[in-house]
Design a protein around this motif. Structure first.
Motif, short mmCIF file in Angstrom:
data_model
loop_
_atom_site.label_atom_id
_atom_site.label_comp_id
_atom_site.label_asym_id
_atom_site.label_seq_id
_atom_site.Cartn_x
_atom_site.Cartn_y
_atom_site.Cartn_z
N ASN A 111 0.87 -1.16 0.00
CA ASN A 111 0.00 0.00 0.00
C ASN A 111 0.92 1.22 0.00
O ASN A 111 2.10 1.12 -0.35
CB ASN A 111 -0.97 -0.01 1.18
CG ASN A 111 -2.14 0.95 0.97
OD1 ASN A 111 -2.13 2.06 1.45
ND2 ASN A 111 -3.18 0.50 0.25
N MET A 112 0.42 2.39 0.37
CA MET A 112 1.22 3.61 0.29
C MET A 112 1.18 4.37 1.61
O MET A 112 0.30 4.17 2.44
CB MET A 112 0.70 4.50 -0.85
CG MET A 112 0.80 3.85 -2.22
SD MET A 112 0.17 4.89 -3.57
CE MET A 112 -1.60 4.83 -3.29
N THR A 113 2.16 5.25 1.78
CA THR A 113 2.24 6.09 2.96
C THR A 113 2.56 7.53 2.55
O THR A 113 3.10 7.76 1.45
CB THR A 113 3.31 5.55 3.94
OG1 THR A 113 3.19 6.21 5.19
CG2 THR A 113 4.71 5.75 3.40
N LYS A 115 -2.09 -1.14 -3.66
CA LYS A 115 -1.86 0.11 -4.39
C LYS A 115 -0.44 0.54 -4.11
O LYS A 115 0.00 0.57 -2.96
CB LYS A 115 -2.85 1.20 -3.94
CG LYS A 115 -4.29 0.88 -4.31
CD LYS A 115 -5.27 1.82 -3.70
CE LYS A 115 -6.69 1.47 -4.13
NZ LYS A 115 -7.10 0.12 -3.66
N CYS A 116 0.32 0.89 -5.15
CA CYS A 116 1.74 1.21 -4.92
C CYS A 116 2.31 2.02 -6.09
O CYS A 116 1.62 2.30 -7.07
CB CYS A 116 2.55 -0.07 -4.71
SG CYS A 116 2.55 -1.21 -6.11
N ALA A 117 3.59 2.37 -5.96
CA ALA A 117 4.35 3.11 -6.98
C ALA A 117 3.67 4.42 -7.37
O ALA A 117 3.30 4.64 -8.53
CB ALA A 117 4.60 2.23 -8.21
N TYR A 153 -1.06 5.66 -9.54
CA TYR A 153 -0.46 4.48 -8.89
C TYR A 153 -0.91 3.23 -9.64
O TYR A 153 -1.78 3.27 -10.52
CB TYR A 153 -0.86 4.40 -7.41
CG TYR A 153 -2.33 4.62 -7.13
CD1 TYR A 153 -3.21 3.55 -7.04
CD2 TYR A 153 -2.85 5.91 -6.96
CE1 TYR A 153 -4.56 3.74 -6.79
CE2 TYR A 153 -4.20 6.11 -6.71
CZ TYR A 153 -5.05 5.03 -6.63
OH TYR A 153 -6.38 5.23 -6.38
N GLN A 154 -0.31 2.10 -9.31
CA GLN A 154 -0.72 0.85 -9.92
C GLN A 154 -1.59 0.06 -8.95
O GLN A 154 -1.35 0.05 -7.75
CB GLN A 154 0.49 0.02 -10.37
CG GLN A 154 1.43 -0.39 -9.27
CD GLN A 154 2.72 -0.96 -9.82
OE1 GLN A 154 3.41 -0.34 -10.62
NE2 GLN A 154 3.06 -2.17 -9.40
N SER A 155 -2.61 -0.64 -9.58
CA SER A 155 -3.53 -1.32 -8.71
C SER A 155 -3.88 -2.79 -9.06
O SER A 155 -4.67 -3.35 -8.33
CB SER A 155 -4.83 -0.51 -8.61
OG SER A 155 -5.46 -0.44 -9.86
N GLN A 156 -3.52 -3.35 -10.16
CA GLN A 156 -2.41 -3.35 -11.07
C GLN A 156 -2.56 -2.40 -12.26
O GLN A 156 -1.57 -1.82 -12.69
CB GLN A 156 -2.15 -4.78 -11.59
CG GLN A 156 -0.87 -4.94 -12.40
CD GLN A 156 0.39 -4.70 -11.57
OE1 GLN A 156 0.56 -5.23 -10.48
NE2 GLN A 156 1.27 -3.89 -12.09
N THR A 212 4.73 -7.77 -15.94
CA THR A 212 3.41 -7.15 -15.97
C THR A 212 3.58 -5.67 -16.23
O THR A 212 4.69 -5.15 -16.17
CB THR A 212 2.67 -7.38 -14.64
OG1 THR A 212 1.32 -6.90 -14.76
CG2 THR A 212 3.34 -6.65 -13.48
N TRP A 213 2.50 -4.97 -16.55
CA TRP A 213 2.65 -3.51 -16.75
C TRP A 213 2.80 -2.86 -15.39
O TRP A 213 2.12 -3.19 -14.44
CB TRP A 213 1.56 -2.93 -17.60
CG TRP A 213 0.12 -3.23 -17.24
CD1 TRP A 213 -0.37 -4.22 -16.45
CD2 TRP A 213 -1.00 -2.51 -17.72
NE1 TRP A 213 -1.73 -4.16 -16.39
CE2 TRP A 213 -2.16 -3.13 -17.16
CE3 TRP A 213 -1.17 -1.41 -18.55
CZ2 TRP A 213 -3.44 -2.67 -17.43
CZ3 TRP A 213 -2.45 -0.97 -18.81
CH2 TRP A 213 -3.57 -1.59 -18.26
N ILE A 214 3.76 -1.92 -15.31
CA ILE A 214 4.24 -1.48 -13.99
C ILE A 214 4.78 -0.06 -14.06
O ILE A 214 5.23 0.40 -15.12
CB ILE A 214 5.34 -2.47 -13.51
CG1 ILE A 214 5.66 -2.29 -12.02
CG2 ILE A 214 6.57 -2.40 -14.38
CD1 ILE A 214 6.57 -3.37 -11.47
N ASP A 215 4.73 0.64 -12.92
CA ASP A 215 5.40 1.94 -12.74
C ASP A 215 4.92 2.99 -13.75
O ASP A 215 5.63 3.39 -14.66
CB ASP A 215 6.92 1.77 -12.80
CG ASP A 215 7.45 0.92 -11.67
OD1 ASP A 215 6.74 0.77 -10.65
OD2 ASP A 215 8.57 0.40 -11.78
N PHE A 216 3.70 3.46 -13.53
CA PHE A 216 3.04 4.38 -14.47
C PHE A 216 3.45 5.82 -14.18
O PHE A 216 3.56 6.25 -13.04
CB PHE A 216 1.53 4.21 -14.36
CG PHE A 216 1.10 2.79 -14.64
CD1 PHE A 216 1.05 2.31 -15.93
CD2 PHE A 216 0.79 1.93 -13.59
CE1 PHE A 216 0.69 1.00 -16.19
CE2 PHE A 216 0.42 0.61 -13.84
CZ PHE A 216 0.37 0.14 -15.15
#
Length: 310
Positions: free
Chosen positions: A53-55, A83-85, A101-104, A142-146
């Motif tokens: 997740n995120m902070t 949820k990340c990046a 962010y990606q969720s994916q 996978t698709w990543i880091d948008f």
């Protein structure tokens, strides 16, 4: 106001110690996005405990970063689950802040106050399903880091696939955040030579854009390219492990990171959708691995800052 210092011809960095450590109960803090607004620095980042997740944290000066309270985004009912990046920016045509962010899939939330974690809207997707071109080329990735960046007419969504491909999708600035079209492959290489964590910036005072992309060799490092337009051809700048944008060969003081220089973001000249950087005063917030874990998810990461040492 500085007119900028043009396109750098080389890169050399001095690293801070680890400045930002994981939230309590988390193994790592990673993938930071950072900007200065309303008298303070705002940082959103991935954290991992039993899931991703995120902070969020904010502070007025970097020497206060380590003591800044952290707020988990999962305290917002809209932002629970994977949820990340993140990427944070102000979209000036709408007077709205976007958190990408990606969720994916590539996902976003909006707010009028980026310092209020509970104000972020429910997630919406830029692109609903994985495009066929990604499925055909991603291998085991996978698709990543948008990453979103806009010019005068269009907004562009860049992303990677952990398999040697960088993609770009496009919509008009007037249509944003809707209308992203079928992605195209911007560049391709061997899997580990073009891995993940792409950032694209406008270089202040020039008509040039800077692309950096994470690679894996003797540790993590970043390659770089320039272009005259976001949908144009990318020309190598510092694009090898021996001559990188940032890596073990041109960074001093980062011995606390035992796996090189990994996913981060430049400290920008302004917070808006142009993603402008001032090359007179380059700084880069990055994730450094402080201890290897039994598997990737259990690697311990903290955040530090690279400062231009040319």
């Amino acid at each position: 106001m500085s007119p900028g210092c043009g396109v750098p011809t080389s890169f050399k960095w001095e690293s801070s110690p680890a400045l930002i450590t994981p939230p309590s109960g988390s193994v790592s803090i990673k993938d930071p996005t950072v900007l200065f607004h309303d008298g303070k620095w705002h940082v959103y980042a991935t954290h991992y405990s039993n899931s991703y997740n995120m902070t969020y944290l904010s502070f007025t000066d970097w020497d206060k970063a380590g003591a800044a309270p952290k707020t988990l985004l999962s305290t917002n009912p809209n932002l629970t689950g994977y949820k990340c990046a993140p990427q944070l920016f102000y979209f000036s045509p709408q007077d709205l802040w976007y958190l990408v962010y990606q969720s994916q899939p590539p996902t976003y939330s909006t707010t009028r106050d980026p310092s209020d974690v509970r104000s972020w809207s429910a997630p919406r997707k830029f692109i609903e399903n994985e495009p066929a071109i990604v499925t055909q080329n991603k291998g085991s990735g996978t698709w990543i880091d948008f990453w979103v960046i806009c010019d005068d007419a269009n907004c562009h969504l860049f992303f990677s696939d952990d398999n040697g491909h960088l993609y770009r999708s496009q919509t008009s600035k007037a249509s944003f955040p809707a209308g992203f079209g079928t992605p195209v492959i911007v560049m391709s290489d061997e899997r580990f030579d073009l891995f993940e964590a792409a950032n694209v910036y406008k270089i202040k005072g020039t008509d040039k854009y800077l692309l950096i992309h994470e690679s894996i060799g003797d540790g993590r490092y970043f390659r770089s390219w320039t272009a005259d337009k976001l949908d144009g051809a990318w020309t190598p700048l510092a694009d090898t492990q021996a001559n990188p944008f940032a890596g073990k060969s041109n960074v001093t003081g980062a011995g606390w990171s035992n796996d090189g220089i990994s996913h981060g973001e430049m400290l920008r000249d302004n917070p808006d959708e142009t993603m402008t950087i001032d090359t007179c005063n380059m700084r880069y917030l990055f994730q450094g691995r402080t201890r290897a874990g039994a598997e990737y998810n259990l690697h311990e990461y903290s955040l530090g800052v690279l400062t231009d040492a040319r």
